[in-house]
Design an enzyme around this catalytic site. Structure first.
Site, PDB file in Angstrom:
ATOM      1  N   ARG A  41      10.032  23.458 -15.631  1.00  0.00           N
ATOM      2  CA  ARG A  41      10.536  23.575 -14.260  1.00  0.00           C
ATOM      3  C   ARG A  41      11.524  22.436 -14.010  1.00  0.00           C
ATOM      4  O   ARG A  41      11.140  21.314 -13.721  1.00  0.00           O
ATOM      5  CB  ARG A  41       9.367  23.504 -13.275  1.00  0.00           C
ATOM      6  CG  ARG A  41       9.752  23.595 -11.807  1.00  0.00           C
ATOM      7  CD  ARG A  41       8.481  23.595 -10.953  1.00  0.00           C
ATOM      8  NE  ARG A  41       8.769  23.646  -9.534  1.00  0.00           N
ATOM      9  CZ  ARG A  41       9.026  22.578  -8.773  1.00  0.00           C
ATOM     10  NH1 ARG A  41       9.054  21.358  -9.305  1.00  0.00           N
ATOM     11  NH2 ARG A  41       9.251  22.724  -7.497  1.00  0.00           N
ATOM     12  N   SER A 113       4.634  32.945  -7.439  1.00  0.00           N
ATOM     13  CA  SER A 113       3.975  32.020  -6.510  1.00  0.00           C
ATOM     14  C   SER A 113       3.631  32.736  -5.212  1.00  0.00           C
ATOM     15  O   SER A 113       4.480  33.434  -4.648  1.00  0.00           O
ATOM     16  CB  SER A 113       4.907  30.861  -6.158  1.00  0.00           C
ATOM     17  OG  SER A 113       5.205  30.112  -7.292  1.00  0.00           O
ATOM     18  N   LYS A 142       6.682  18.359  -4.833  1.00  0.00           N
ATOM     19  CA  LYS A 142       7.650  19.404  -4.458  1.00  0.00           C
ATOM     20  C   LYS A 142       8.168  19.096  -3.065  1.00  0.00           C
ATOM     21  O   LYS A 142       7.398  18.786  -2.165  1.00  0.00           O
ATOM     22  CB  LYS A 142       6.945  20.764  -4.494  1.00  0.00           C
ATOM     23  CG  LYS A 142       7.831  21.967  -4.204  1.00  0.00           C
ATOM     24  CD  LYS A 142       7.005  23.232  -4.466  1.00  0.00           C
ATOM     25  CE  LYS A 142       7.476  24.448  -3.696  1.00  0.00           C
ATOM     26  NZ  LYS A 142       8.581  25.156  -4.253  1.00  0.00           N
TER      27      LYS A 142
END
Ligand code: TZP
Ligand code: MG
Length: 214
Positions: A41, A113, A142
């Site tokens: 990611r 998600s 995040k």
């Protein structure tokens, strides 16, 4: 076909800016400690793009495969297909599952998600192979993170999606694992608990030891 629920047990997510160390050595230590799936990611400040991103992704894929661990790419479906990744993970605002399915090989893993039962049910309908559920707890990792859904959120989503593989995400530490599995998740996905650990290998091993094989 691999057992996806088993693969979701200790799910590491990492990009180059989730560690001050060489991400490849952090990944290899985590693999030695027993992670069961890896997602690349690459997001946020100084995120790699283009050829640099592709090169790191290819090296990470090779490393994962050396340890027989599936390698998944976040968001970037084209990169995942180009380098022969095992799958892709997308959020609610990313490419839709139908479009991914139209391009990818049959056994390609697609994760989505979700933060609530409605999104989870939609993901089931769309044909996602597994869902990420969260954020369970507050996290600084995040930026645009949603409100934590807690263990109640995991239990509620589990009750609506039947046997679909579920991995929990967001602020997860070793002390949370038992409760999360109890609430109905098949595994935990973490960034900082492994990538920021003094020993990623020991951190991965501890997480793995808390999720008993069944
Ligand atoms: N999606 C929801 S929370 C999160 C992502 C990618 C960050 C998880 O990172 P950490 O460090 O395990 O809380
Ligand atoms: Mg995304």
């Amino acid at each position: 076909m691999m057992n996806l629920k088993r693969c979701l047990r200790v799910y590491l997510i990492m990009g180059s800016n989730n560690t001050v160390r060489d991400p490849l050595s952090v990944l290899e230590e985590a693999l030695k400690g027993g992670i069961t799936l890896f997602q690349y990611r690459e997001k946020g400040a100084n995120a790699k793009v283009g050829q640099e991103k592709k090169e790191l992704a290819m090296k990470m894929k090779r490393l994962c495969h050396k340890y027989s661990v599936p390698f998944i790419v976040n968001d970037d479906v084209l990169l995942a297909l180009e380098i022969g990744a095992d799958g892709v993970h997308v959020g609610q605002d990313d490419e839709i599952v139908a479009s991914i399915k139209a391009q990818c090989p049959k056994d390609f893993i697609i994760g989505v998600s979700t933060t609530n039962s409605q999104e989870a049910n939609q993901a089931v309908k769309d044909g996602a192979d597994y869902i990420g559920v969260g954020p369970i707890y507050a996290t600084d990792t995040k930026e645009d993170v949603k409100l934590p859904i807690g263990l109640e959120g995991v239990a509620e989503i589990r009750s609506t999606v039947g046997d679909l593989p579920i991995v929990a995400i967001g602020g997860i530490k070793t002390s949370h694992v038992a409760g999360i599995i109890q609430a109905g998740a098949d595994g935990v996905s973490v960034i900082s608990a492994i990538s920021q650990a003094k020993s990623p290998k020991i951190a991965a091993r501890q997480l793995a030891s808390l999720i008993n094989p069944s």
